[in-house]
Write a protein that holds these residues in place. Structure first.
Motif, PDB file in Angstrom:
ATOM      1  N   GLU A  29       0.855  -1.183   0.000  1.00  0.00           N
ATOM      2  CA  GLU A  29       0.000   0.000   0.000  1.00  0.00           C
ATOM      3  C   GLU A  29       0.893   1.235   0.000  1.00  0.00           C
ATOM      4  N   GLY A  30       0.493   2.270  -0.707  1.00  0.00           N
ATOM      5  CA  GLY A  30       1.287   3.488  -0.784  1.00  0.00           C
ATOM      6  C   GLY A  30       2.322   3.390  -1.892  1.00  0.00           C
ATOM      7  N   ASP A  31       3.397   4.159  -1.743  1.00  0.00           N
ATOM      8  CA  ASP A  31       4.437   4.211  -2.774  1.00  0.00           C
ATOM      9  C   ASP A  31       5.640   3.323  -2.483  1.00  0.00           C
ATOM     10  N   TYR A  32       5.854   2.981  -1.202  1.00  0.00           N
ATOM     11  CA  TYR A  32       7.055   2.236  -0.819  1.00  0.00           C
ATOM     12  C   TYR A  32       6.719   1.110   0.151  1.00  0.00           C
ATOM     13  N   SER A  33       7.602   0.134   0.176  1.00  0.00           N
ATOM     14  CA  SER A  33       7.614  -0.886   1.226  1.00  0.00           C
ATOM     15  C   SER A  33       9.054  -0.962   1.728  1.00  0.00           C
ATOM     16  N   GLY A  34       9.263  -1.725   2.768  1.00  0.00           N
ATOM     17  CA  GLY A  34      10.618  -2.012   3.220  1.00  0.00           C
ATOM     18  C   GLY A  34      11.075  -3.310   2.581  1.00  0.00           C
ATOM     19  N   MET A  35      12.278  -3.318   1.994  1.00  0.00           N
ATOM     20  CA  MET A  35      12.776  -4.517   1.321  1.00  0.00           C
ATOM     21  C   MET A  35      14.084  -4.966   1.964  1.00  0.00           C
ATOM     22  N   ILE A  36      14.172  -6.258   2.206  1.00  0.00           N
ATOM     23  CA  ILE A  36      15.402  -6.894   2.676  1.00  0.00           C
ATOM     24  C   ILE A  36      15.819  -7.856   1.577  1.00  0.00           C
ATOM     25  N   HIS A  37      16.972  -7.600   0.977  1.00  0.00           N
ATOM     26  CA  HIS A  37      17.464  -8.462  -0.100  1.00  0.00           C
ATOM     27  C   HIS A  37      18.551  -9.372   0.474  1.00  0.00           C
ATOM     28  N   LEU A  38      18.342 -10.677   0.352  1.00  0.00           N
ATOM     29  CA  LEU A  38      19.335 -11.661   0.778  1.00  0.00           C
ATOM     30  C   LEU A  38      19.919 -12.321  -0.460  1.00  0.00           C
ATOM     31  N   ASP A  39      21.242 -12.475  -0.478  1.00  0.00           N
ATOM     32  CA  ASP A  39      21.915 -13.196  -1.564  1.00  0.00           C
ATOM     33  C   ASP A  39      23.163 -13.861  -0.988  1.00  0.00           C
ATOM     34  N   VAL A  40      23.973 -14.484  -1.828  1.00  0.00           N
ATOM     35  CA  VAL A  40      25.112 -15.262  -1.324  1.00  0.00           C
ATOM     36  C   VAL A  40      26.146 -14.382  -0.620  1.00  0.00           C
ATOM     37  N   ALA A  41      26.198 -13.103  -0.944  1.00  0.00           N
ATOM     38  CA  ALA A  41      27.124 -12.193  -0.262  1.00  0.00           C
ATOM     39  C   ALA A  41      26.497 -11.555   0.977  1.00  0.00           C
ATOM     40  N   HIS A  42      25.184 -11.611   1.082  1.00  0.00           N
ATOM     41  CA  HIS A  42      24.435 -11.002   2.191  1.00  0.00           C
ATOM     42  C   HIS A  42      23.400 -12.016   2.668  1.00  0.00           C
ATOM     43  N   ARG A  43      23.841 -12.982   3.456  1.00  0.00           N
ATOM     44  CA  ARG A  43      23.043 -14.165   3.778  1.00  0.00           C
ATOM     45  C   ARG A  43      22.056 -13.981   4.923  1.00  0.00           C
ATOM     46  N   ASN A  44      22.257 -12.968   5.777  1.00  0.00           N
ATOM     47  CA  ASN A  44      21.370 -12.874   6.938  1.00  0.00           C
ATOM     48  C   ASN A  44      21.025 -11.432   7.263  1.00  0.00           C
ATOM     49  N   PHE A  45      19.873 -11.295   7.888  1.00  0.00           N
ATOM     50  CA  PHE A  45      19.407  -9.984   8.346  1.00  0.00           C
ATOM     51  C   PHE A  45      18.832 -10.130   9.735  1.00  0.00           C
ATOM     52  N   THR A  46      19.254  -9.251  10.618  1.00  0.00           N
ATOM     53  CA  THR A  46      18.592  -9.060  11.899  1.00  0.00           C
ATOM     54  C   THR A  46      18.490  -7.559  12.088  1.00  0.00           C
ATOM     55  N   GLY A  47      17.272  -7.106  12.252  1.00  0.00           N
ATOM     56  CA  GLY A  47      17.031  -5.680  12.446  1.00  0.00           C
ATOM     57  C   GLY A  47      15.994  -5.474  13.521  1.00  0.00           C
ATOM     58  N   ALA A  48      16.071  -4.315  14.154  1.00  0.00           N
ATOM     59  CA  ALA A  48      15.131  -4.002  15.235  1.00  0.00           C
ATOM     60  C   ALA A  48      14.655  -2.564  15.094  1.00  0.00           C
ATOM     61  N   THR A  49      13.543  -2.295  15.746  1.00  0.00           N
ATOM     62  CA  THR A  49      13.037  -0.926  15.751  1.00  0.00           C
ATOM     63  C   THR A  49      14.074  -0.021  16.402  1.00  0.00           C
ATOM     64  N   VAL A  50      14.212   1.165  15.861  1.00  0.00           N
ATOM     65  CA  VAL A  50      15.140   2.147  16.421  1.00  0.00           C
ATOM     66  C   VAL A  50      14.632   2.606  17.782  1.00  0.00           C
ATOM     67  N   THR A  51      13.333   2.777  17.889  1.00  0.00           N
ATOM     68  CA  THR A  51      12.700   3.243  19.116  1.00  0.00           C
ATOM     69  C   THR A  51      12.459   2.083  20.073  1.00  0.00           C
ATOM     70  N   SER A  52      12.696   2.333  21.349  1.00  0.00           N
ATOM     71  CA  SER A  52      12.282   1.408  22.405  1.00  0.00           C
ATOM     72  C   SER A  52      10.900   1.834  22.872  1.00  0.00           C
ATOM     73  N   PHE A  53       9.998   0.872  23.025  1.00  0.00           N
ATOM     74  CA  PHE A  53       8.617   1.165  23.395  1.00  0.00           C
ATOM     75  C   PHE A  53       8.363   0.811  24.855  1.00  0.00           C
ATOM     76  N   ASP A  54       7.538   1.622  25.515  1.00  0.00           N
ATOM     77  CA  ASP A  54       7.127   1.330  26.881  1.00  0.00           C
ATOM     78  C   ASP A  54       6.153   0.168  26.882  1.00  0.00           C
TER      79      ASP A  54
END
Length: 149
Positions: A29-54
């Motif tokens: 929906e909208g104009d953009y999404s978030g994309m994570i591209h994995l390939d043989v040179a970039h095999r893993n992703f771990t990401g977290a929200t920048v903000t800490s929530f109460d």
């Protein structure tokens, strides 16, 4: 996070071999999404929200609404709880199986959050790894919302 603004509220963590990017390649929906591209040179992703929530008060409910498309790999969704004294507890909570279409998920974090009522705050994380039988795959995220009541 709708990926429509100038920044992204999810950041890769140390040990991750790729990042999440704004993309027009496949959008729920909208104009953009978030994309994570994995390939043989970039095999893993771990990401977290920048903000800490109460944490919600009085053991109230908490959900995350998310649209996700992950065609080639399982995506793990979980929470990092920041505990008193600087300790962090990692809880892998949901494993999203691959599929060819966008999925709308409602992830009920209520029981998990209530187990960590002593936590100072929390962050949401996403984790994925390229399966050995693939050369590449993409993961798309859109319209991520935390809801508490």
């Amino acid at each position: 996070e709708g990926f429509e603004g100038s920044g992204i509220s999810i950041d890769s963590l140390p040990g991750s071999s790729t990042n999440i990017y704004k993309s027009k390649n496949d959008v729920y929906e909208g104009d953009y999404s978030g994309m994570i591209h994995l390939d043989v040179a970039h095999r893993n992703f771990t990401g977290a929200t920048v903000t800490s929530f109460d944490l919600p008060k009085n053991k109230s409910g908490m959900l995350m609404e998310i649209n996700i498309k992950n065609t080639g790999t399982i995506v793990t969704i979980g929470l990092f709880f920041n505990l008193p004294g600087g300790t962090v507890s990692k809880e892998e909570y949901l494993f999203v199986n691959p599929g060819d279409h966008w999925k709308k998920l409602y992830v009920n974090f209520t029981k998990l959050v209530n187990r960590y009522s002593n936590a100072e705050n929390f962050k949401v994380f996403f984790k994925a790894e390229l399966p050995s039988e693939l050369n590449q795959t993409d993961i798309f995220l859109d319209n991520i919302k935390l809801i508490h009541f």
